[in-house]
Design a protein around this motif. Structure first.
Motif, mmCIF file in Angstrom:
data_model
loop_
_atom_site.group_PDB
_atom_site.id
_atom_site.type_symbol
_atom_site.label_atom_id
_atom_site.label_comp_id
_atom_site.label_asym_id
_atom_site.label_seq_id
_atom_site.Cartn_x
_atom_site.Cartn_y
_atom_site.Cartn_z
ATOM 1 N N THR A 172 0.822 -1.001 -0.016
ATOM 2 C CA THR A 172 -0.040 -0.140 -0.067
ATOM 3 C C THR A 172 0.705 1.370 0.087
ATOM 4 O OG1 THR A 172 -1.798 -1.168 1.354
ATOM 5 C CG2 THR A 172 -1.776 1.143 1.257
ATOM 6 N N GLY A 173 0.622 2.091 -0.851
ATOM 7 C CA GLY A 173 1.443 3.450 -0.840
ATOM 8 C C GLY A 173 2.331 3.574 -1.861
ATOM 9 N N PHE A 174 2.519 2.413 -2.773
ATOM 10 C CA PHE A 174 3.552 2.058 -3.725
ATOM 11 C C PHE A 174 2.702 2.002 -5.163
ATOM 12 C CE2 PHE A 174 5.888 0.893 0.102
ATOM 13 C CZ PHE A 174 6.887 1.318 -0.316
ATOM 14 N N ARG A 175 3.457 2.499 -6.562
ATOM 15 C CA ARG A 175 2.639 2.465 -7.518
ATOM 16 C C ARG A 175 3.731 1.345 -8.180
ATOM 17 N NH1 ARG A 175 -1.112 3.163 -11.269
ATOM 18 N NH2 ARG A 175 -0.731 3.398 -13.272
ATOM 19 N N LEU A 176 3.182 -0.018 -8.373
ATOM 20 C CA LEU A 176 3.773 -1.227 -8.929
ATOM 21 C C LEU A 176 3.616 -1.214 -10.528
ATOM 22 C CD1 LEU A 176 2.555 -3.828 -6.486
ATOM 23 C CD2 LEU A 176 4.717 -2.366 -6.240
ATOM 24 N N THR A 177 4.735 -1.312 -11.317
ATOM 25 C CA THR A 177 4.673 -1.219 -12.750
ATOM 26 C C THR A 177 5.462 -2.241 -13.351
ATOM 27 O OG1 THR A 177 4.555 1.329 -12.860
ATOM 28 C CG2 THR A 177 4.897 0.152 -14.849
ATOM 29 N N ALA A 178 4.736 -3.112 -14.249
ATOM 30 C CA ALA A 178 5.591 -4.227 -14.732
ATOM 31 C C ALA A 178 6.507 -3.543 -16.067
ATOM 32 C CB ALA A 178 4.518 -5.237 -15.253
ATOM 33 N N THR A 179 7.726 -4.579 -16.141
ATOM 34 C CA THR A 179 8.592 -3.868 -17.017
ATOM 35 C C THR A 179 8.228 -4.926 -18.271
ATOM 36 O OG1 THR A 179 10.371 -5.244 -16.058
ATOM 37 C CG2 THR A 179 10.283 -3.087 -15.641
ATOM 38 N N ASP A 180 7.495 -5.850 -18.069
ATOM 39 C CA ASP A 180 7.625 -6.885 -19.218
ATOM 40 C C ASP A 180 6.214 -7.136 -19.875
ATOM 41 O OD1 ASP A 180 6.555 -8.079 -17.047
ATOM 42 O OD2 ASP A 180 7.895 -10.049 -17.521
ATOM 43 N N ILE A 181 5.266 -6.282 -19.428
ATOM 44 C CA ILE A 181 3.968 -6.276 -19.728
ATOM 45 C C ILE A 181 3.170 -4.963 -19.327
ATOM 46 C CG2 ILE A 181 2.865 -7.515 -17.443
ATOM 47 C CD1 ILE A 181 1.107 -9.019 -19.228
ATOM 48 N N ASP A 182 2.029 -4.639 -20.024
ATOM 49 C CA ASP A 182 1.481 -3.386 -19.743
ATOM 50 C C ASP A 182 0.549 -3.587 -18.598
ATOM 51 O OD1 ASP A 182 0.186 -0.827 -19.781
ATOM 52 O OD2 ASP A 182 -0.964 -1.322 -21.439
ATOM 53 N N TRP A 183 1.162 -3.368 -17.421
ATOM 54 C CA TRP A 183 0.285 -3.479 -16.312
ATOM 55 C C TRP A 183 0.942 -2.606 -15.038
ATOM 56 C CZ3 TRP A 183 1.595 -4.605 -11.115
ATOM 57 C CH2 TRP A 183 0.276 -5.141 -10.128
ATOM 58 N N ALA A 184 -0.056 -2.105 -14.121
ATOM 59 C CA ALA A 184 0.482 -0.938 -13.167
ATOM 60 C C ALA A 184 -0.720 -1.116 -12.242
ATOM 61 C CB ALA A 184 0.652 0.118 -13.671
ATOM 62 N N HIS A 185 -0.463 -0.962 -10.861
ATOM 63 C CA HIS A 185 -1.416 -0.789 -9.903
ATOM 64 C C HIS A 185 -0.905 0.075 -8.584
ATOM 65 C CE1 HIS A 185 -4.458 -2.770 -7.071
ATOM 66 N NE2 HIS A 185 -3.662 -2.522 -6.179
ATOM 67 N N GLY A 186 -1.797 0.732 -8.008
ATOM 68 C CA GLY A 186 -1.491 1.491 -7.035
ATOM 69 C C GLY A 186 -0.902 2.980 -7.220
#
Length: 213
Positions: free
Chosen positions: A157-171
């Motif tokens: 909680t409180g972080f922006r997670l972003t994938a480097t090998d697929i179009d995905w992000a959360h938070g």
């Protein structure tokens, strides 16, 4: 959605192949799950399709928490089944589109993706996780309300997670970048994936996860 089951079936069969390649000594080694051997985790993976009677049997041996009860059930099953029997059972039941009572197919997907890594990584074996499946699993981990969320999800909680090998992000918050498989492992509390993370929030997330243990 059929595609989820397609991945589950493929991952179950890949797990069976991995287990078939292990030596007797490797079966007795620690997994990434604290206090679980590889044999224990493999036995747990024969418990993805429990019905009501099976679940009641597990709960009769309540150990004070779901985590300890699940671990004890896996240990009992490991003690009762040889490696060859476990592999045969995983392979035989792999094609069935069934999940245990009380969970959905997404929890079944999470289970097979993460526990395969719990076995492979400490043994130095490589099994690539399908990024799209890992993305669906991570989204479920971070948004589930039932079954109860994993304690590790509070750490994110409180972080922006972003994938480097697929179009995905959360938070929202400081950015943390990493392969989708690493983000799933971190979301489920596996510190082994921390070196794969980068970004302004990576150090803070790593510290928070370590302190949560």
């Amino acid at each position: 959605m059929t595609v989820v089951w397609d991945v589950i079936v493929a991952e179950r069969l890949a797990l069976a192949d991995l287990l078939d390649s292990l030596s007797p000594e490797e079966w007795s080694r620690p997994s990434l799950c604290a206090s679980w051997t590889v044999h224990d985790v493999a036995a747990h993976m024969t418990m993805q399709q429990l019905g009501i009677a099976d679940a009641v049997g597990v709960m009769r041996a309540w150990q004070g928490s779901m985590a300890r009860t699940t671990r004890e059930a896996a240990r009992r099953r490991a003690a009762a089944r040889s490696p060859a029997q476990i592999v045969a059972e995983i392979r035989e039941t792999a094609p069935r589109h069934r999940h245990s009572i009380g969970v959905t197919k997404l929890e079944t997907l999470i289970d097979v993706l993460v526990h395969t890594q719990d076995i492979a990584l400490p043994l130095g074996r490589r099994h690539d996780m399908p990024p799209a499946a890992a993305a669906a699993a991570t989204t479920r981990v971070l948004t589930m309300r039932w079954p109860p969320p994993l304690p590790s999800t509070r750490v994110l909680t409180g972080f922006r997670l972003t994938a480097t090998d697929i179009d995905w992000a959360h938070g929202d918050g400081p950015e943390v970048h990493g392969p989708m498989a690493a983000l799933l492992l971190v979301a489920t509390g596996r510190q082994v994936a921390l070196p794969s993370l980068s970004g302004e929030g990576a150090a803070g997330l790593s510290e928070r996860l370590r302190l949560s243990r």
